[in-house]
Design an enzyme around this catalytic site. Structure first.
Site, PDB file in Angstrom:
ATOM      1  CG  HIS A  31      67.500  49.837  29.087  1.00 20.82           C
ATOM      2  ND1 HIS A  31      68.169  49.697  27.891  1.00 20.82           N
ATOM      3  CD2 HIS A  31      66.247  49.386  28.872  1.00 20.82           C
ATOM      4  CE1 HIS A  31      67.351  49.183  26.985  1.00 20.82           C
ATOM      5  NE2 HIS A  31      66.177  48.974  27.568  1.00 20.82           N
ATOM      6  CB  THR A  32      71.659  53.635  32.427  1.00 16.18           C
ATOM      7  OG1 THR A  32      72.641  53.426  31.419  1.00 16.18           O
ATOM      8  CG2 THR A  32      72.282  54.386  33.592  1.00 16.18           C
ATOM      9  CD  GLN A  33      67.600  49.808  35.903  1.00 17.30           C
ATOM     10  OE1 GLN A  33      66.677  50.143  36.642  1.00 17.30           O
ATOM     11  NE2 GLN A  33      67.423  49.546  34.622  1.00 17.30           N
ATOM     12  CD  GLN A  34      72.434  55.211  41.630  1.00 18.19           C
ATOM     13  OE1 GLN A  34      72.175  54.052  41.938  1.00 18.19           O
ATOM     14  NE2 GLN A  34      72.969  56.057  42.480  1.00 18.19           N
ATOM     15  CD1 TRP A 138      69.443  57.481  33.008  1.00 16.60           C
ATOM     16  CD2 TRP A 138      68.518  57.984  34.969  1.00 16.60           C
ATOM     17  NE1 TRP A 138      68.796  56.362  33.456  1.00 16.60           N
ATOM     18  CE2 TRP A 138      68.217  56.626  34.655  1.00 16.60           C
ATOM     19  CE3 TRP A 138      68.031  58.529  36.167  1.00 16.60           C
ATOM     20  CZ2 TRP A 138      67.469  55.816  35.495  1.00 16.60           C
ATOM     21  CZ3 TRP A 138      67.285  57.714  36.998  1.00 16.60           C
ATOM     22  CH2 TRP A 138      67.003  56.382  36.670  1.00 16.60           C
TER      23      TRP A 138
END
Length: 260
Positions: A31-34, A138
């Site tokens: 998954h998107t980490q940043q 995010w």
């Protein structure tokens, strides 16, 4: 016994056939980490006849000011505005979810419209659900509108599903730089009753100017949304910071080349 570690746990080739190495190299689901392209602060303040929000139009690719026309104040339904900071692609996904929600609500044709508290509860569930899957959106979100009793509503929800409401709320660097300025005129619940629309607008304009001075990911062009207790929503675009002066920079010490 096979003593080669790379073969441990694999099916026996003489029984199940030759192992396909592509299965091993596929890797796990990630998954998107940043976030990659992000928007900075969103500010909001209640006043005696509604809620006012402001957000600049910059979307940054890391430290690069990549897009200067990104609108982050979204009208939802007839009388609600959602302001979003953080990852722009996740913001677009949230906008898609809200559009679908409004379309489904309109199918009923029962004369009932989703108000800000309903949209706020929906977003809080969406954000907490994604957080629980370890795949968060995010973003930090502000929801502004009016309650069923006609009073102003302003709520906050972030990528962890944390929620709260206050007379003044800000995301990003605004939580550190703008909130102290906004709380000078509205620090406690009920203070908004003595704040006029002109005072709220002046406070937001001043905060956006301070953020442009101090936040490297901000822009001097921004949008302002006003949601009244009568259900009217107006979004003013391409507003510019006024009466700026950089004279204070001569007195800053500790950055760059210094002249003693």
């Amino acid at each position: 016994m096979d003593h080669m570690p790379e073969n441990w746990g694999r099916p026996r080739s003489d029984v199940y056939g030759v192992y396909n190495p592509a299965i091993h190299n596929a890797g796990p689901t990630t998954h998107t980490q940043q976030p990659s392209i992000t928007g900075t602060s969103v500010l909001a303040i209640k006043y005696n006849k509604g809620v006012m929000l402001a957000a600049d139009n910059l979307a940054s690719y890391g430290s690069l000011a990549r897009f200067t026309d990104q609108e982050r104040l979204i009208k939802v339904g007839k009388e609600t505005v959602v302001g979003v900071s953080g990852d722009v692609s996740d913001m677009q996904y949230i906008q898609l979810l809200l559009e679908r929600l409004i379309i489904e609500d309109n199918y009923e044709q029962d004369g009932h419209n989703l108000r800000a508290p309903h949209i706020y509860e929906y977003l809080s569930r969406v954000m907490y659900n994604r957080r629980s899957k370890i795949d968060p959106l995010w973003n930090a979100i502000l929801v502004a509108g009016k309650k069923d009793d006609g009073s102003p509503f302003l709520g906050y929800v972030d990528l962890l599903g944390v929620t709260y409401s206050a007379p003044t709320i800000a995301t990003g660097f605004g939580a550190y730089l703008a909130i102290p300025l906004l709380r000078k005129i509205a620090s406690d619940d009920g203070d908004e009753k003595r704040i006029t629309e002109q005072q709220a607008r002046a406070a937001l304009d001043e905060c956006m100017k301070v953020l442009f001075y101090r936040d490297a990911r901000s822009l001097d062009k921004y949008s302002v949304a006003t949601v009244t207790t009568d259900g009217e929503v107006t979004i003013e675009q391409n507003v510019r910071c006024q009466d700026m002066s950089w004279r204070f920079a001569d007195h800053i010490r500790g950055y760059g080349t210094q002249t003693m």
